[in-house]
Design an enzyme around this catalytic site. Structure first.
Site, mmCIF file in Angstrom:
data_model
loop_
_atom_site.group_PDB
_atom_site.id
_atom_site.type_symbol
_atom_site.label_atom_id
_atom_site.label_comp_id
_atom_site.label_asym_id
_atom_site.label_seq_id
_atom_site.Cartn_x
_atom_site.Cartn_y
_atom_site.Cartn_z
ATOM 1 N N HIS A 1 -69.620 75.441 5.809
ATOM 2 C CA HIS A 1 -70.664 76.900 5.400
ATOM 3 C C HIS A 1 -70.965 77.081 6.511
ATOM 4 C CE1 HIS A 1 -73.329 78.771 2.972
ATOM 5 N NE2 HIS A 1 -74.378 78.947 3.692
ATOM 6 N N HIS B 1 -66.176 79.480 2.331
ATOM 7 C CA HIS B 1 -65.897 81.127 1.697
ATOM 8 C C HIS B 1 -66.146 82.405 3.579
ATOM 9 C CE1 HIS B 1 -69.727 79.500 2.554
ATOM 10 N NE2 HIS B 1 -69.596 79.198 1.508
ATOM 11 N N ASN C 1 -74.230 84.187 -1.751
ATOM 12 C CA ASN C 1 -74.063 83.642 -0.015
ATOM 13 C C ASN C 1 -72.958 82.953 0.291
ATOM 14 O OD1 ASN C 1 -74.447 81.908 2.012
ATOM 15 N ND2 ASN C 1 -75.814 80.486 1.603
ATOM 16 N N ARG D 1 -72.811 71.155 -10.280
ATOM 17 C CA ARG D 1 -75.152 71.343 -11.480
ATOM 18 C C ARG D 1 -74.550 69.809 -11.145
ATOM 19 N NH1 ARG D 1 -75.060 75.119 -7.516
ATOM 20 N NH2 ARG D 1 -75.468 77.129 -7.871
ATOM 21 N N ASP E 1 -66.222 79.381 -5.417
ATOM 22 C CA ASP E 1 -67.697 78.741 -5.046
ATOM 23 C C ASP E 1 -68.133 78.983 -5.718
ATOM 24 O OD1 ASP E 1 -70.090 78.045 -3.566
ATOM 25 O OD2 ASP E 1 -69.702 80.361 -2.434
HETATM 26 ZN ZN LIG Z 1 -71.215 78.180 1.014
#
Ligand SMILES: [Zn+2]
Lengths: 428, 317
Positions: free
Chosen positions: A177, A230, A276, A60, A303
């Site tokens: 992703h 993921h 997600n 972040r 993640d």
């Molecule tokens: Zn992702």
């Protein structure tokens, strides 16, 4: 720097041995070791693993320091047994230039709790329109090798093809992703009977699988490396298995939460379970575990996605996607993979240290615990059991889906190049 | 009965029948000169609307006032894009104002569930429609309307026709009608049926003409024209031709079959004017029944243990 003599650790789950860490490396391994002046660490009953490597975190910083900073995120990583983490590019500003990736890399070095390897954005501003300066990021001090628009999918087939081709020049990898954007507009949870009942917009498995299939074909076509972030569905596991059987250079990761939790939790409408890709069905969970056990899925990546309280303390539809993962990853892997007999500790070391380091091209991590190797070591107590308390986490955010849940195991110590970042279960 | 009414699926058959009987008693009030009962005197009912719906709000307001409750109307703006007024802060405010019941209408599925379970407030929560999830009081008033016309609903065939995918009315009706023993058939083009509907324990059909002759009730759902832009159906014309209820189709209904619509109707889209205005149509009656059913819900949720009707002015309830 003081030396550490680890007494009686079960090396990758095998018979207890002593390890002497000196000058940042593993100096000696054997039984009945002694070393004058070395600090003794009693590792009776503890498993010794190589320092864990995470291919997928969101730290972040810069931009959302209210959710996490490199300092707090790497503290969480150390508490979870990690000695290196990849920081995704969806910061503000986006890590799409040499300047930003070097900033993140430098913040990691200053924090010192674990190594921070920045991931570079594939496209400028994650907008999916033009390639970012991938070469400049690769050549920067951060030596970026993993490129990803994570949070967004590189959905344009031509851009994805070019990115895969382009990164071959510096042995890079594109971490996708996989989320077909049109099939997932305003999607809220796994599409299935439950999404229909709950009136939450469905997120079909095919939206993930179609992109993975396309990307595997593209990677094969241009002879490049693809990493699939993921993986969350049984169908995705099948596709990756198929691509690997062709000998294509495709790797894949699974997240701890997808190994443990199912979409049934959405029935609470508690957005702590909103993530997600979404939590899927029990069948998908089963397929992911099998895929991780047989090596179809190469690595576990967290993640780790911190969010401030107010972004989760609201309506499901208005809430942010994502959950914390660094501090609970090893415990969830123990519960879902080790305690179930699907994976040995040696297998865990491979999936959570050696292979992710190899995919990320991190030379100083993921090395075997042998004499002369870097002293990146985790000591883990698998017999411990705890109820997760969000207020005890090192992360700045509290959005763990495991609150109130009993999880096995505890990281007792983490060593980064011979220096403890965690000792006696406490940050150093 | 539970303390909240969040889903029609929360109601047992006993609960649902008690609600219908109570609504029947309360409906008779409409024919009296004094339309007010003291049952909820001193209680506060808040209508909390995060989404505009004048008809539902007015219906709940009338219900609460006829039971002598104090009513506070609170509309909060916001959407998934601009979060706006926080549900949490709003509910803390209402809690401080001493709301006994909060009637909540929200654009987000599950918002009433959150309001009831997040520990922000102690009020009873009534779901007045949440996202594409549920609208339990609509299902109750629909069942009440059917019950008044057809009696016991066991074995009765109810066809629910239209945009089931986006309809909270369809979800709540499917749950409640099953509880009451009716057989439900959802009729829609395949694009407007939810994934996983096989698990709902209802029949489904893509063919309206095949379903109509056997139906005891035909409930038409509102279909937004804009859905054609997202490829749910090609054109309004094609939709109406295949799934609209017009005079020709109405002629195939059994004599006793009633036609319903939760409103607001789009005449010419899912239902033609001649059907909506025919003597089979109970659409206006649905509105009247809405007030009675909502009175019953508020009365029973707020602990009315004595008979609702018969209590005279001044009785301490
Ligand atoms: Zn992702």
């Amino acid at each position: 720097m003081s030396d550490f003599l680890i007494k009686g650790a079960s090396l990758l789950g095998a018979e207890p041995v002593d390890l002497l860490l000196s000058d940042g490396t593993v100096a000696e391994i054997g039984s009945g070791l002694s070393a004058a002046g070395a600090e003794i660490v009693d590792a009776d009953g503890l498993v010794a693993l190589p320092g864990l490597v995470d291919l997928h975190t969101h730290l972040r910083e810069p931009g959302r320091e209210d959710a996490e900073t490199v300092e707090t995120g790497t503290q969480a990583a150390a508490m979870g047994g990690f000695t290196a983490v990849h920081a995704m590019a969806n910061t503000d500003p986006v890590a799409d230039t040499a300047g930003v990736v070097e900033q993140v890399w430098r913040l990691g070095r200053e924090a010192g709790h674990c190594d921070v390897q920045p991931v570079g954005a594939v496209t400028v501003g994650l907008a999916g329109e033009r390639l970012a300066e991938l070469g400049a990021m690769a050549d920067s001090a951060a030596k970026v090798r993993v490129f990803s628009d994570d949070g967004k999918c590189v959905s344009d087939a031509v851009l994805m093809r070019r990115a895969l081709e382009y990164v071959k020049a510096f042995d890079g990898v594109v971490a996708q992703h996989a989320q077909e954007p049109r099939l997932t507009e305003d999607a809220q949870m796994n599409e299935g009977e439950l999404s229909g009942r709950l009136g939450l917009r469905g997120w079909p498995a095919v939206a993930e699988e179609a992109i993975i299939a396309r990307d595997c074909l593209l990677a094969a076509h241009v002879g490049s490396r693809l990493h699939v972030c993921h993986v969350s569905t049984a169908g995705s596991v099948e596709i990756v298995r198929w691509a690997k059987s062709k000998g294509w250079n495709v790797t894949a990761e699974a997240c701890p939460h997808h190994l443990l939790l199912t979409d049934e939790l959405a029935a609470t409408y508690d957005p702590i379970y909103k993530v997600n890709p979404p939590l899927r069905s029990a069948t998908d969970v089963e397929a992911l575990r099998e895929g991780l056990a047989d090596g179809t899925i190469d690595v576990v990546a967290t993640d780790h996605a911190p969010h401030p309280h107010e972004d989760k303390d609201c309506e499901w539809q208005a809430a942010a996607f994502g959950m914390l993962g660094l501090e609970t990853a090893l415990s969830v892997v123990q519960q879902t993979m080790v305690d179930t007999g699907l994976l040995t500790w040696r297998g865990v070391a491979e999936r959570m240290s050696a292979t992710p380091a190899r995919i990320g091209r991190l030379s100083g991590h993921g090395r075997p615990l042998e004499v002369g190797e870097p002293a990146n070591v985790v000591l883990y107590d698998p017999a411990f059991s705890k109820v997760v308390d969000a207020t005890e986490l090192a992360s700045l955010s509290r959005n763990t889906p495991y609150v109130g849940r009993e999880l096995p195991g505890r990281v007792v110590a983490t060593f980064l190049r011979g220096t403890p970042t965690v000792l006696d279960g406490k940050l150093q | 009965m539970k303390r909240h009414l969040l889903s029609a699926g929360d109601l047992t058959r006993d609960d649902a029948e008690l609600l219908l009987r109570t609504a029947e008693e309360l409906r008779s009030l409409a024919d009296r000169p004094i339309k007010k009962l003291p049952a909820l005197r001193g209680r506060t009912v808040v209508n909390l609307f995060f989404e505009d719906s004048t008809r539902t709000r007015i219906s709940f307001e009338a219900a609460a006032k006829r039971l002598s409750a104090d009513v506070i109307n609170f509309s909060a703006k916001g959407s998934s894009l601009s979060k706006g007024e926080s549900l949490k802060d709003t509910s803390l405010t209402l809690e401080a104002m001493g709301a006994d019941a909060v009637v909540v209408r929200h654009w987000a599925s599950g918002a009433p569930h959150l309001l009831a379970n997040a520990g922000w407030s102690k009020s009873s929560v009534v779901n007045a429609g949440d996202g594409t999830h549920e609208h339990p009081t609509q299902a109750l008033l629909d069942a009440f309307t059917m019950w008044r016309h057809l009696g016991n609903l066991d074995g009765r065939r109810v066809a629910i026709v239209g945009d089931v995918l986006h309809s909270r009315v369809a979800r709540s009706n499917a749950l409640l009608l099953k509880t009451l023993g009716a057989e439900v058939t959802l009729v829609a083009p395949p694009t407007l049926l939810p994934v996983g509907v096989e698990g709902w324990d209802v029949e489904t059909s893509y063919d309206l003409d095949a379903v109509l002759p056997k139906a005891d009730v035909v409930m038409m759902l509102r279909v937004q024209r804009e859905r054609m832009n997202a490829a749910f159906f090609p054109t309004v014309r094609e939709y109406s031709r295949r799934y609209g209820l017009d005079g020709r189709r109405m002629a195939n209904l059994q004599d006793h079959t009633i036609v319903m619509h939760p409103g607001p109707m789009i005449r010419g889209m899912e239902i033609t004017a001649d059907v909506a205005d025919s003597n089979r149509s109970v659409i206006v009656e649905q509105v009247t029944n809405g007030v009675a059913v909502r009175m019953a819900v508020l009365y029973l949720l707020l602990g009315g243990s004595e008979p609702a009707v018969g209590a005279t002015e001044g009785t301490n309830l």
